[in-house]
Motif scaffolding. Structure first.
Motif, mmCIF file in Angstrom:
data_model
loop_
_atom_site.group_PDB
_atom_site.id
_atom_site.type_symbol
_atom_site.label_atom_id
_atom_site.label_comp_id
_atom_site.label_asym_id
_atom_site.label_seq_id
_atom_site.Cartn_x
_atom_site.Cartn_y
_atom_site.Cartn_z
ATOM 1 N N PHE A 1 25.632 40.795 33.632
ATOM 2 C CA PHE A 1 25.903 39.358 33.760
ATOM 3 C C PHE A 1 26.329 38.763 32.418
ATOM 4 O O PHE A 1 25.915 37.667 32.052
ATOM 5 C CB PHE A 1 24.693 38.623 34.339
ATOM 6 C CG PHE A 1 24.392 39.039 35.759
ATOM 7 C CD1 PHE A 1 25.069 38.490 36.830
ATOM 8 C CD2 PHE A 1 23.452 40.041 36.012
ATOM 9 C CE1 PHE A 1 24.821 38.900 38.122
ATOM 10 C CE2 PHE A 1 23.188 40.454 37.317
ATOM 11 C CZ PHE A 1 23.887 39.878 38.369
ATOM 12 N N VAL B 1 35.267 45.980 37.806
ATOM 13 C CA VAL B 1 34.083 45.240 38.254
ATOM 14 C C VAL B 1 33.295 44.847 37.001
ATOM 15 O O VAL B 1 33.513 45.401 35.914
ATOM 16 C CB VAL B 1 33.186 46.084 39.191
ATOM 17 C CG1 VAL B 1 33.857 46.308 40.539
ATOM 18 C CG2 VAL B 1 32.798 47.417 38.557
ATOM 19 N N TYR B 2 32.371 43.907 37.143
ATOM 20 C CA TYR B 2 31.527 43.549 35.998
ATOM 21 C C TYR B 2 30.459 44.624 35.792
ATOM 22 O O TYR B 2 30.105 45.357 36.714
ATOM 23 C CB TYR B 2 30.925 42.162 36.202
ATOM 24 C CG TYR B 2 31.971 41.080 36.065
ATOM 25 C CD1 TYR B 2 32.391 40.660 34.813
ATOM 26 C CD2 TYR B 2 32.581 40.527 37.189
ATOM 27 C CE1 TYR B 2 33.375 39.691 34.674
ATOM 28 C CE2 TYR B 2 33.573 39.559 37.064
ATOM 29 C CZ TYR B 2 33.962 39.148 35.809
ATOM 30 O OH TYR B 2 34.953 38.202 35.671
ATOM 31 N N GLU C 1 26.134 41.682 40.665
ATOM 32 C CA GLU C 1 26.902 42.726 39.980
ATOM 33 C C GLU C 1 26.337 44.097 40.348
ATOM 34 O O GLU C 1 25.159 44.217 40.715
ATOM 35 C CB GLU C 1 26.858 42.524 38.459
ATOM 36 C CG GLU C 1 27.523 41.212 38.032
ATOM 37 C CD GLU C 1 27.716 41.071 36.521
ATOM 38 O OE1 GLU C 1 27.425 42.036 35.777
ATOM 39 O OE2 GLU C 1 28.162 39.983 36.107
ATOM 40 N N GLY D 1 27.278 44.820 35.211
ATOM 41 C CA GLY D 1 25.882 44.808 35.648
ATOM 42 C C GLY D 1 24.940 44.078 34.722
ATOM 43 O O GLY D 1 23.740 44.002 34.995
ATOM 44 N N ASN E 1 37.942 42.274 40.457
ATOM 45 C CA ASN E 1 36.708 42.039 39.677
ATOM 46 C C ASN E 1 35.461 41.783 40.520
ATOM 47 O O ASN E 1 34.360 41.701 39.967
ATOM 48 C CB ASN E 1 36.852 40.870 38.682
ATOM 49 C CG ASN E 1 38.044 41.032 37.775
ATOM 50 O OD1 ASN E 1 38.347 42.137 37.325
ATOM 51 N ND2 ASN E 1 38.745 39.946 37.503
ATOM 52 N N SER E 2 35.606 41.601 41.819
ATOM 53 C CA SER E 2 34.442 41.312 42.664
ATOM 54 C C SER E 2 33.632 42.584 42.902
ATOM 55 O O SER E 2 34.204 43.667 43.047
ATOM 56 C CB SER E 2 34.942 40.768 44.013
ATOM 57 O OG SER E 2 34.027 41.043 45.042
ATOM 58 N N PRO E 3 32.288 42.461 42.992
ATOM 59 C CA PRO E 3 31.489 43.654 43.286
ATOM 60 C C PRO E 3 31.718 44.195 44.693
ATOM 61 O O PRO E 3 31.356 45.335 44.992
ATOM 62 C CB PRO E 3 30.045 43.169 43.113
ATOM 63 C CG PRO E 3 30.116 41.685 43.255
ATOM 64 C CD PRO E 3 31.468 41.270 42.765
ATOM 65 N N LYS F 1 33.884 43.371 31.862
ATOM 66 C CA LYS F 1 34.416 44.166 32.975
ATOM 67 C C LYS F 1 34.567 45.624 32.559
ATOM 68 O O LYS F 1 34.853 45.917 31.388
ATOM 69 C CB LYS F 1 35.785 43.627 33.391
ATOM 70 C CG LYS F 1 35.728 42.235 33.968
ATOM 71 C CD LYS F 1 37.134 41.712 34.191
ATOM 72 C CE LYS F 1 37.141 40.208 34.092
ATOM 73 N NZ LYS F 1 38.486 39.667 33.960
#
Ligand code: SF4
Length: 146
Positions: A119, A114-115, A53, A117, A105-107, A123
């Motif tokens: 974990f 995106v997420y 992330e 950071g 959603n992928s880094p 999002k």
């Protein structure tokens, strides 16, 4: 010609060695309209690999050196994410791509989210590293959801 995230057309290149096959998008490949890329593999990361992330911002912040990409084990994989983004850009330019369909959603590939950071599955608005780089070079980026 468009660029497409390789996982969307069935390549098992995700961190967990699965794909995100979208059969409608797979037809674009059969029709010769898309070129698949996986920036994380292009950057030299193995498959499977720990999920990663962006910590401290989004892909734009990574490009500007204000944020890092960290995997779940704590390893800094920023260099691999940047290398993969530039490799993907090189391929996009080689085929004259002006747009891309990238996995949300992928880094690397996220275009709107995106997420965050931590974990924790949360999002936040933002772009992945490759999506941000593509946009800086005039390549329109959409997700499989848009
Ligand atoms: Fe799919 Fe992009 Fe992740 Fe590769 S980097 S698995 S193409 S979302």
């Amino acid at each position: 010609m468009k660029v497409i995230s390789a996982c969307l057309i069935g390549c098992e290149c995700r961190y967990d060695q699965k794909s995100c096959l979208d059969e409608g998008l797979e037809q674009l490949l059969r029709d010769g309209k898309v070129i698949p890329v996986c920036p994380e593999q292009l950057g030299g990361l193995p498959t499977p690999r720990p999920p990663a992330e962006i910590v401290g911002g989004d892909g734009n912040d990574v490009l500007d050196g204000r944020a890092k990409v960290i995997d779940r084990t704590g390893r800094d994989v920023t260099a691999e994410f940047l290398a993969g983004a530039y490799q993907a850009l090189r391929l996009a330019k080689t085929v004259g791509a002006t747009s891309a369909i990238l996995k949300e959603n992928s880094p690397s590939c996220g275009s709107s989210f995106v997420y965050d950071g931590h974990f924790a599955g949360k999002k936040v608005p933002g772009a992945g590293v490759t999506a941000a780089l593509f946009r800086r070079h005039g390549i329109e980026v959409k997700s499989e959801q848009s």
